[in-house]
Design an enzyme around this catalytic site. Sequence first.
Site, PDB file in Angstrom:
ATOM      1  N   VAL A   1       8.412   4.721  12.742  1.00 14.38           N
ATOM      2  CA  VAL A   1       7.639   5.880  13.203  1.00 14.38           C
ATOM      3  C   VAL A   1       7.055   5.523  14.559  1.00 14.38           C
ATOM      4  O   VAL A   1       6.378   4.501  14.704  1.00 14.38           O
ATOM      5  CB  VAL A   1       6.544   6.244  12.182  1.00 14.38           C
ATOM      6  CG1 VAL A   1       5.646   7.350  12.732  1.00 14.38           C
ATOM      7  CG2 VAL A   1       7.187   6.684  10.864  1.00 14.38           C
TER       8      VAL A   1
ATOM      9  N   ARG B   1      11.844   7.935  -9.124  1.00 12.89           N
ATOM     10  CA  ARG B   1      10.551   8.531  -8.781  1.00 12.89           C
ATOM     11  C   ARG B   1      10.677   9.683  -7.786  1.00 12.89           C
ATOM     12  O   ARG B   1       9.665  10.188  -7.316  1.00 12.89           O
ATOM     13  CB  ARG B   1       9.612   7.446  -8.235  1.00 12.89           C
ATOM     14  CG  ARG B   1       9.271   6.418  -9.298  1.00 12.89           C
ATOM     15  CD  ARG B   1       8.128   5.519  -8.935  1.00 12.89           C
ATOM     16  NE  ARG B   1       7.857   4.611 -10.050  1.00 12.89           N
ATOM     17  CZ  ARG B   1       7.170   3.492  -9.954  1.00 12.89           C
ATOM     18  NH1 ARG B   1       6.634   3.134  -8.807  1.00 12.89           N
ATOM     19  NH2 ARG B   1       6.972   2.727 -11.013  1.00 12.89           N
TER      20      ARG B   1
ATOM     21  N   ASN C   1      -2.644  -2.888  -2.636  1.00 13.38           N
ATOM     22  CA  ASN C   1      -2.173  -2.131  -3.795  1.00 13.38           C
ATOM     23  C   ASN C   1      -3.227  -1.153  -4.310  1.00 13.38           C
ATOM     24  O   ASN C   1      -2.921  -0.029  -4.661  1.00 13.38           O
ATOM     25  CB  ASN C   1      -1.750  -3.085  -4.907  1.00 13.38           C
ATOM     26  CG  ASN C   1      -0.321  -3.555  -4.750  1.00 13.38           C
ATOM     27  OD1 ASN C   1       0.602  -2.893  -5.171  1.00 13.38           O
ATOM     28  ND2 ASN C   1      -0.141  -4.696  -4.088  1.00 13.38           N
TER      29      ASN C   1
ATOM     30  N   ALA D   1       0.826  -1.206   0.000  1.00 14.26           N
ATOM     31  CA  ALA D   1       0.000   0.000   0.000  1.00 14.26           C
ATOM     32  C   ALA D   1       0.860   1.257   0.000  1.00 14.26           C
ATOM     33  O   ALA D   1       0.590   2.213  -0.733  1.00 14.26           O
ATOM     34  CB  ALA D   1      -0.936  -0.008   1.212  1.00 14.26           C
TER      35      ALA D   1
ATOM     36  N   SER E   1       8.567  -2.526  -0.966  1.00 14.81           N
ATOM     37  CA  SER E   1       7.990  -2.940  -2.247  1.00 14.81           C
ATOM     38  C   SER E   1       8.236  -4.408  -2.559  1.00 14.81           C
ATOM     39  O   SER E   1       8.698  -4.763  -3.637  1.00 14.81           O
ATOM     40  CB  SER E   1       8.580  -2.068  -3.367  1.00 14.81           C
ATOM     41  OG  SER E   1       7.971  -2.345  -4.614  1.00 14.81           O
TER      42      SER E   1
ATOM     43  N   CYS F   1       3.224 -11.998  -0.117  1.00 17.93           N
ATOM     44  CA  CYS F   1       2.440 -13.195  -0.459  1.00 17.93           C
ATOM     45  C   CYS F   1       3.332 -14.270  -1.067  1.00 17.93           C
ATOM     46  O   CYS F   1       2.942 -15.423  -1.170  1.00 17.93           O
ATOM     47  CB  CYS F   1       1.341 -12.871  -1.452  1.00 17.93           C
ATOM     48  SG  CYS F   1       0.368 -11.440  -1.003  1.00 17.93           S
TER      49      CYS F   1
ATOM     50  N   ARG G   1       3.208  10.457  -9.377  1.00 20.63           N
ATOM     51  CA  ARG G   1       2.738  10.488 -10.768  1.00 20.63           C
ATOM     52  C   ARG G   1       1.850  11.701 -11.017  1.00 20.63           C
ATOM     53  O   ARG G   1       1.913  12.332 -12.072  1.00 20.63           O
ATOM     54  CB  ARG G   1       1.942   9.194 -11.018  1.00 20.63           C
ATOM     55  CG  ARG G   1       1.571   8.951 -12.448  1.00 20.63           C
ATOM     56  CD  ARG G   1       2.767   8.384 -13.202  1.00 20.63           C
ATOM     57  NE  ARG G   1       2.464   8.283 -14.617  1.00 20.63           N
ATOM     58  CZ  ARG G   1       2.570   9.285 -15.459  1.00 20.63           C
ATOM     59  NH1 ARG G   1       2.986  10.458 -15.044  1.00 20.63           N
ATOM     60  NH2 ARG G   1       2.272   9.111 -16.743  1.00 20.63           N
TER      61      ARG G   1
END
Lengths: 459, 459
Positions: free
Chosen positions: B84, B74, B312, B15, B42, B46, B25
Site C-alpha cells: 500500500v 474465512r 494480537n 495484528a 500470519s 518472534c 467472526r
Amino acid sequence: MSRRKRLVVVGGVAAGMSAASRARRLDPDLEIEVFERSGFVSYGSCGLPYFVGGLVREPGELVVYTPEFFRQKRDIAVHVQHEVTAIHPDEHYLEVRDLVTGRQRQVEFDTLILATGARPVEPPIPGLDLKGVHFLRLVEDGIAIREHARALVAQGRRKAVVIGGGYVGLEMAEALVAVGMEVAIVERLPQVMPNLDREMAELVHDELRRHGVALYLGEGARAVLGDGGRVRALDTDARTLPADLVLVAVGVRPNSELAEAAGIELGAGRAIKVDEFMRTSHPAVYAAGDCADTVHRVSGRRAYIPLGTTANKQGRVAGENAAGGHARFPGVLGTAIVKVFDLGVARTGLTTREAALAGLEAAATTIRHGSRAHYYPGAGKLHVRLVHGPDGRLLGAQMAGPVDAVLRIDALVAALHAGMTVDQLYELDLAYAPPFAPVWDPVLVAARQAMNAIRGVAD
Amino acid sequence: MSRRKRLVVVGGVAAGMSAASRARRLDPDLEIEVFERSGFVSYGSCGLPYFVGGLVREPGELVVYTPEFFRQKRDIAVHVQHEVTAIHPDEHYLEVRDLVTGRQRQVEFDTLILATGARPVEPPIPGLDLKGVHFLRLVEDGIAIREHARALVAQGRRKAVVIGGGYVGLEMAEALVAVGMEVAIVERLPQVMPNLDREMAELVHDELRRHGVALYLGEGARAVLGDGGRVRALDTDARTLPADLVLVAVGVRPNSELAEAAGIELGAGRAIKVDEFMRTSHPAVYAAGDCADTVHRVSGRRAYIPLGTTANKQGRVAGENAAGGHARFPGVLGTAIVKVFDLGVARTGLTTREAALAGLEAAATTIRHGSRAHYYPGAGKLHVRLVHGPDGRLLGAQMAGPVDAVLRIDALVAALHAGMTVDQLYELDLAYAPPFAPVWDPVLVAARQAMNAIRGVAD
C-alpha cells in the site's frame, strides 16, 4: 528477682522452628525451649517422597538446620525425642517425657506455641500392624520405606499398593515406580486428588496409567492381608491385590489432642482454632502449622488445609506475636501444586464442588491450549479450568500440563487475592516469548472463554 | 443498489490477521481485504531467532495460517506482495501496488485498519549495504541469515557481530552460537536490555560471557568495513572487530509513514496514536500492533512497546470494533520475558530508571533465593527485584534465574494490575511443592525484604 520470660514451643519442624527463630529475632532476652518428639528438627517433610524415590540421596539433605545450630547460633534450646504429654495453660506449665531416658518433668512457660503437626490418618481396617505396611510422616518413615522398597526390588518382589490418591499418595506412587516397584493406587473416591474437579483429575489418571500405575478408583480398602506377620495382599471392595509393600496415605489429622485436653477450642477438621494472629482460645497459647486451622479467603470459611508453606508462614506469625509483635496470617486460597511424572498439576481457590459446598453459585470453563509458541520445541498442551461466579468473579482455577507451565497458577493466586473477574483476568499483560508462552497465553484464552460463556456468545 | 461494506487491512502478520479474523467472526457480510507487502502472512516473527538457531527447522513451522486458509475458510481476501503506497481516509480509498506485476490500483474501503508493523532501525553508520550485513524482521530475513551463517561456518569463517543488546540481539546471539559462530555483541549503552535495571542486566552479561559471547558495552558502532563488497569488520568507538557476518538489531521503528502522510496523528515513539478502542485520529481508520502506540498502565503515559502478544490483542480489538463492536485494549505493563542461554529473564512494570523518568518516587529491593526446595535436583537461584513506591505500592518487577522459574513474573503482572502493595504481595498464597518452589517462594522473600526496607527494620 526477675527471671527471663520463657517461650516454649511444642514441635520442632516447619512451624515450630519458624516460630522459635522469629521470636528469638525479635526478643534476644527471651528464653526459648523447643520439644520435638522425633529425632529430627527443621526438616522438609515434603521432600520425603523424593528421598524415597532417590532424587534426594541422604536424609540429611532434607534437614535445614540441626538442633546444634539452633542452640549455638540462635540460643534456642532444642530437645529432640522429647514428648510433651500434657499442657496446663492456666498454670503455665507442661509435662514432658524424655523418650530416651523415660524421665518425666515439668516445664514452666510464660507463652506456649503449639506446633504439634499432624499425623497420617489410620483407616479402620485390619492388618495395618503387619510388617510391610507403611505411613509417611517422619524422616524415619522415609528411611524405612526406602530401605524396604529397595530390599524388595532386589528380591524381585515388586508389588506395591498405595492406599489413597491425594498428593502424598501420588508422589509416593511415582517414587516407588522410580525404585523399581509395580504400583497400584486404591482410592475410595472415583478420582484421585479430590481438590480437583473430575475433568482435571482425569488427566492425572491418564498420566498415572501412562507410567504403568494401576488405578482402582471408587474402591475402598477393606483389609491388609498377611502371611507370617508380613503383608501379602490388600483386599478392596472389589478384589484382592497382591502386595509386598503397602503405603497408607489417606490424609492427615491434626495433633490437637494436647490442646483439646487442656480445654483449648478446636476448629475446622478438629485442628486447633486460631485467629489471624495465631492465637488460640487461651491467651497464653498460640498454635501454628499442621495442627492449626485457618480461613479460606474465597469462601470466608474456616478450613483445615495443612501444607509446608502455610506452616512456615503461620509459625513466623506465631513467633512474632509471642515475642510481643502484631503480625497476622491472612488465610489461604488452598493453593496446591504437584508433579505427577511428567504432568504438572496446580489449583487454587475453590473447585466447582467446593464452591457449591460453600453455597456459592459457580460455573466453570475449561480450555486446552499450547503452553509455548507452537513451533518451539517441547511445547505441550496446558489445560486451564476457571471456576467463576455468574457475575464473572473468579472463584478458583485448576491447571494440568507440562511441568514447567503450571507455575502460571501463581498469576491466578494473585488474581483471586485481588478479587478479579474473568474480564479483568483477560486484561493482564502476561509474559510472552516463544520458549515460555504462546502469543495468547492459556490463562487469557481461558478468561476469554469464560467471558463468552457468561455472556452466552461464541468466541 | 447497496454494496457490501468493505474493511481493508494493511499488513497481514499478527495484528492484521487477528483484526481481519475477528471482524469476519462478528460480521459475515463484511467484505474483507488484506494487503501484505511480504510473501508471508500470519507468521510468528518472534520465532525467527529459533529458526536461525535451528530449533525450528522449516520457515513453514512459523506460519500459523496460509493466505489460502484465510481465503477459503474465512472468506478473507489476502494479497501478499502487495504494498500500500498511500491512503486517503477522507476519500475512503487507498493505492496499492502489486510487487510482482508492478501494477498499481486503487481500492475503496469503508473502514481501514492499519497494521503495518515496524521495521528495524538503521543506525546512521556507513557500510550497512555491504553483503553480510543483516537485519531481522521478515521470514525472508531469517532464511537469509540462516543460510549465510551456515555457509560461513562451513568455510570456517565464524566471526559474527551483533549490534544491539536488546532481546532480539540476545536471542540472535544465542542462535548464531548455536549454528557454530563466535559472537560478539556491541552495545552503545553500558548494559544489554535497557528495560532492566543495571544490577539485573549484569546477570545477563555473566550468562552471555559464560557461553562465550564477547560483550563490548558502552561502545557505539561507527562503521561496517568491507572488502570487495563483503563485510569484513565492524569499527566501534574503541576497536575494530573482525566480522564475517553483522546483524543489526538496535530496535525497531513503527511503519507509520502512510498514516502520517494521510494526516493521522502520531503518538509515542512516532507510532500511530490510538485510543483504547484502537481508533486513530481519523474516524474511518483503526491501527493495531507494532505500528501503534498504547498506554502504560503504571505510569499512565503513552508508550511504544511493540510485542507480538500486544499486536494480537490490539488486532482483535481493532477488528471487533471495525465490525461494529465495542472492545477495548486496556494498555500494557511492558511485560517481557526472554531466554538467554540457560538464564530466564523477565520484567514487568517500571524499572527504577523508568519510574524516575515517569516522575515517580521509587525504591527497589533485590533478593536471591532458591527457585525450588533446596534438596530438589535442578534447584537454582532466582533473583527477584521489586520496584516500589515509598508507600509500598508495587511499580515493577524483574527476575533472572532458571528458565523454568521466571514465569512467576505473571504473578507480579496480576499484582501490578491490581495495584497491590508489597505487603499485599507478601500475603499471596503462592504455590509450593519441592519440584516447583521452596517453602518461601522467592516472590514472598522479596516482598518481605521490601516491607522491611520501607519500615527500616531488619528481617
